[in-house]
Scaffold this motif. Structure first.
Motif, short mmCIF file in Angstrom:
data_model
loop_
_atom_site.label_atom_id
_atom_site.label_comp_id
_atom_site.label_asym_id
_atom_site.label_seq_id
_atom_site.Cartn_x
_atom_site.Cartn_y
_atom_site.Cartn_z
N TYR A 221 5.17 -5.61 -8.47
CA TYR A 221 3.75 -5.94 -8.47
C TYR A 221 3.41 -6.95 -9.56
O TYR A 221 2.54 -7.81 -9.37
CB TYR A 221 2.91 -4.67 -8.65
N SER A 222 4.07 -6.85 -10.70
CA SER A 222 3.81 -7.79 -11.79
C SER A 222 4.19 -9.22 -11.40
O SER A 222 3.49 -10.17 -11.72
CB SER A 222 4.58 -7.38 -13.05
N ILE A 226 -0.09 -8.23 -9.02
CA ILE A 226 -0.84 -7.11 -8.44
C ILE A 226 -0.77 -5.93 -9.39
O ILE A 226 0.30 -5.59 -9.90
CB ILE A 226 -0.26 -6.71 -7.06
N SER A 227 -1.92 -5.29 -9.60
CA SER A 227 -1.95 -4.10 -10.44
C SER A 227 -1.36 -2.92 -9.68
O SER A 227 -1.71 -2.67 -8.53
CB SER A 227 -3.39 -3.78 -10.85
N LYS A 315 -6.83 -8.34 -4.63
CA LYS A 315 -5.54 -7.92 -4.09
C LYS A 315 -5.06 -6.63 -4.72
O LYS A 315 -4.47 -5.79 -4.06
CB LYS A 315 -4.49 -9.02 -4.30
N SER A 316 -5.31 -6.46 -6.01
CA SER A 316 -4.83 -5.26 -6.69
C SER A 316 -5.47 -4.02 -6.10
O SER A 316 -4.85 -2.97 -5.98
CB SER A 316 -5.14 -5.34 -8.19
N SER A 318 -6.89 -3.81 -2.89
CA SER A 318 -6.55 -3.64 -1.47
C SER A 318 -5.14 -3.11 -1.30
O SER A 318 -4.88 -2.27 -0.44
CB SER A 318 -6.70 -4.98 -0.74
N TYR A 319 -4.18 -3.56 -2.13
CA TYR A 319 -2.81 -3.08 -2.00
C TYR A 319 -2.70 -1.62 -2.39
O TYR A 319 -2.06 -0.83 -1.70
CB TYR A 319 -1.87 -3.90 -2.90
N THR A 320 -3.30 -1.23 -3.50
CA THR A 320 -3.20 0.16 -3.93
C THR A 320 -4.02 1.06 -3.02
O THR A 320 -3.69 2.24 -2.85
CB THR A 320 -3.69 0.31 -5.39
#
Length: 327
Positions: A221-222, A226-227, A315-316, A318-320
């Motif tokens: 993620y880094s 992305i968090s 994005k961070s 929505s992904y999580t």
């Protein structure tokens, strides 16, 4: 060097091949979960006859309460845009659901979410080991994770072995001979087919590792900015002596207003899910079907009070958010 990679490719494939095959096969089955269920239980998912306009959510939920045991709690309803499909009753539990004919109010089936596909998911993710919610060590999860890591090594070593020395060899390694015997057919299928599938398999392996190893997920993620940790909501601590407020009875009559408003705003919606004070709208029929727009509404009046569009989420988030729905 080629001989070294050939040995790595062979001796890693032998012990881990069965595990990799199980993960791939169960993953393929899970991809077609909806299609398989609809084929096996058509009366659960499709109405017998389309009869005019669907009944209101309040009428359908009241009809379902009369048909279901008192112990079954209905948390919401999911409306499909396809007039041939039944509506889905949202029940407690991750995948538990009921199905109701929107024209007659007849409950057409129940799914407690504990059947065949739950076992396939557990086999795919943890080799039937128990899911450890506290993050403690899990043999099944670790074995699947290391097998996936080995798969990436097998793919890379296979590409090194495949790499041709000249154009003549390249032509032979890009096609499958069908008239040179079964041994040559399967050899070419492995060599050529493996090359064509290598990139996709490598992407699946490298992204799949995020589910098995926290250190890998954080690094992955880094790299993409992305968090790895979803934002946490902050709540005021409740006093020890305070009593919890009694839960108000849900007024389902206002759900029709919410449904009508969302239908007019999304003429091409896929499904609309309404629960007490909230609603989600899914417009995607393929690809990322879990990405949805979220609405809050006043349960007393049905007035929309808050909107959260999926396309506007960082994005961070929505992904999580999608990870939370998967686990």
């Amino acid at each position: 060097m080629r001989k070294f990679f050939a040995k790595v490719h062979l001796w890693l494939s032998i012990p881990f091949g069965i595990i990799i095959a199980i993960v791939c096969l169960t993953g393929a089955i899970l991809v077609f979960e909806t299609e398989i269920l609809e084929l096996g239980y058509p009366s659960r998912y499709f109405v017998k006859e389309v009869k005019g306009e669907p009944l209101s959510p309040a009428t359908l939920i009241e009809s379902a309460r009369q048909q279901l045991p008192d112990s079954v709690r209905i948390n919401g309803i999911r409306v499909s845009s396809d007039p041939r499909r039944t509506y889905q009753l949202i029940l407690p539990g991750k995948k538990a659901a009921g199905f109701i004919d929107p024209y007659t109010g007849e409950v057409t089936g129940m799914d407690d979410g504990q059947g065949f596909f739950l076992k396939m998911m557990r086999l795919h993710r943890w080799l039937l080991d128990e899911y450890k919610r506290d993050g403690s060590f899990s043999w099944g999860k670790s074995i699947v994770g290391y097998a996936t890591l080995v798969l990436a090594i097998i793919i890379i070593s296979g590409i090194v072995i495949w790499y041709p020395r000249n154009k003549k060899v390249l032509r032979n390694r890009l096609k499958v001979k069908t008239k040179a015997g079964w041994f040559r057919f399967f050899y070419d299928l492995h060599v050529s087919g493996g090359f064509y599938a290598a990139l996709l398999l490598l992407i699946l392996a490298l992204t799949g590792l995020t589910w098995s190893f926290g250190w890998y997920r954080n690094a992955f993620y880094s790299v993409f900015g992305i968090s790895a940790n979803p934002p946490q909501a902050h709540h005021a601590p409740a006093s020890s002596g305070a009593k919890k407020p009694a839960k108000k009875k849900t007024d389902y009559t206002q759900w029709a207003e919410v449904l009508s408003a969302l239908k007019s705003h999304y003429p091409d919606f896929n499904s609309i899910t309404i629960q007490d004070g909230s609603a989600t709208v899914s417009t995607a029929r393929y690809g990322n079907t879990r990405g949805s727009d979220r609405y809050s509404f006043d349960p007393a009046t049905g007035e929309i009070t808050e909107v959260q569009l999926y396309k506007d989420l960082p994005k961070s988030v929505s992904y999580t958010h999608l990870r939370a729905h998967e686990t």
